[in-house]
Design an enzyme around this catalytic site. Structure first.
Site, PDB file in Angstrom:
ATOM      1  N   ASN A 119       0.799  -1.222   0.000  1.00 39.40           N
ATOM      2  CA  ASN A 119       0.000   0.000   0.000  1.00 39.40           C
ATOM      3  C   ASN A 119       0.834   1.276   0.000  1.00 39.40           C
ATOM      4  O   ASN A 119       0.388   2.300  -0.484  1.00 39.40           O
ATOM      5  CB  ASN A 119      -0.923   0.004   1.224  1.00 39.40           C
ATOM      6  CG  ASN A 119      -1.550   1.351   1.434  1.00 39.40           C
ATOM      7  OD1 ASN A 119      -2.402   1.790   0.667  1.00 39.40           O
ATOM      8  ND2 ASN A 119      -1.104   2.060   2.460  1.00 39.40           N
ATOM      9  N   TYR A 122       4.625   9.800 -10.359  1.00 41.25           N
ATOM     10  CA  TYR A 122       3.611   8.994  -9.674  1.00 41.25           C
ATOM     11  C   TYR A 122       2.825   8.156 -10.682  1.00 41.25           C
ATOM     12  O   TYR A 122       2.663   6.945 -10.499  1.00 41.25           O
ATOM     13  CB  TYR A 122       2.669   9.892  -8.871  1.00 41.25           C
ATOM     14  CG  TYR A 122       1.625   9.132  -8.092  1.00 41.25           C
ATOM     15  CD1 TYR A 122       1.963   8.499  -6.897  1.00 41.25           C
ATOM     16  CD2 TYR A 122       0.308   9.043  -8.530  1.00 41.25           C
ATOM     17  CE1 TYR A 122       1.017   7.796  -6.164  1.00 41.25           C
ATOM     18  CE2 TYR A 122      -0.644   8.340  -7.815  1.00 41.25           C
ATOM     19  CZ  TYR A 122      -0.294   7.715  -6.637  1.00 41.25           C
ATOM     20  OH  TYR A 122      -1.234   7.010  -5.914  1.00 41.25           O
TER      21      TYR A 122
END
Length: 180
Positions: A88, A155
């Site tokens: 995560n 990202y």
């Protein structure tokens, strides 16, 4: 029988929420984040759920193997119902345009968002390959893996990389005797 769950990025946000929901009888959580989460530690204690917390900066990829050795030494394989890995942890920065990036920010982004999940996935498979139990790897991605956002280049790229890596591992596992 115990469900062992390894979760990265548990200090806040989605990782904290996932971990809080997994604080249930029969689960043993291994939480990994750069800084500890006292709320999560207290929640586990109050519910009587086993939780081991590892403060580890996942951008330090040279320390991930040692971390997983410590985690897997704590698992009682004779009393294991399932083992899961939830990758995560994520870093959004740098938020900027391509000609303004700093190399250290890009390296940190790629290390946390892509390199660490690749390494943890490989180690998880290595340590569980001979186990005929339920095994899962859940790699948390983002809509940004499939859609470009202004200033989010590293990202978006790292999450897209994580998506295709996950698909490759899924194909590889189809050929294993005890697949993840």
């Amino acid at each position: 029988m115990t469900n062992y769950i390894i979760i990265t990025g548990t200090s806040r946000g989605l990782g904290e929420a996932i971990s809080m929901n997994l604080l249930q009888h029969g689960n043993h959580l291994f939480c990994i984040s750069k800084s500890a989460n006292p709320k999560l530690i207290k929640g586990a204690k109050n519910k009587g759920v086993s939780l081991d917390y590892f403060q580890q900066d996942l951008s330090e990829s040279n320390k991930i193997k040692e971390l997983f050795e410590k985690i897997f030494k704590k698992i009682d394989f004779d009393a294991t119902a399932s083992i899961s890995l939830i990758n995560n942890a994520g870093v959004l920065a740098p938020i900027s345009v391509a000609d303004k990036y700093h190399s250290d920010e890009i390296a940190r982004n790629i290390d946390v968002n892509l390199t660490a999940p690749i390494l943890t996935t490989g180690l998880f498979i290595k340590y569980t390959s001979d186990l005929n139990i339920e095994k899962r790897i859940i790699n948390i991605s983002s809509g940004a893996a499939n859609k470009a956002y202004h200033g989010w280049g590293p990202y978006c790229a790292s999450k897209a990389g994580l998506n295709i890596f996950s698909k490759c591992v899924s194909l590889e596992q189809k050929t294993r005797k005890y697949p993840v």
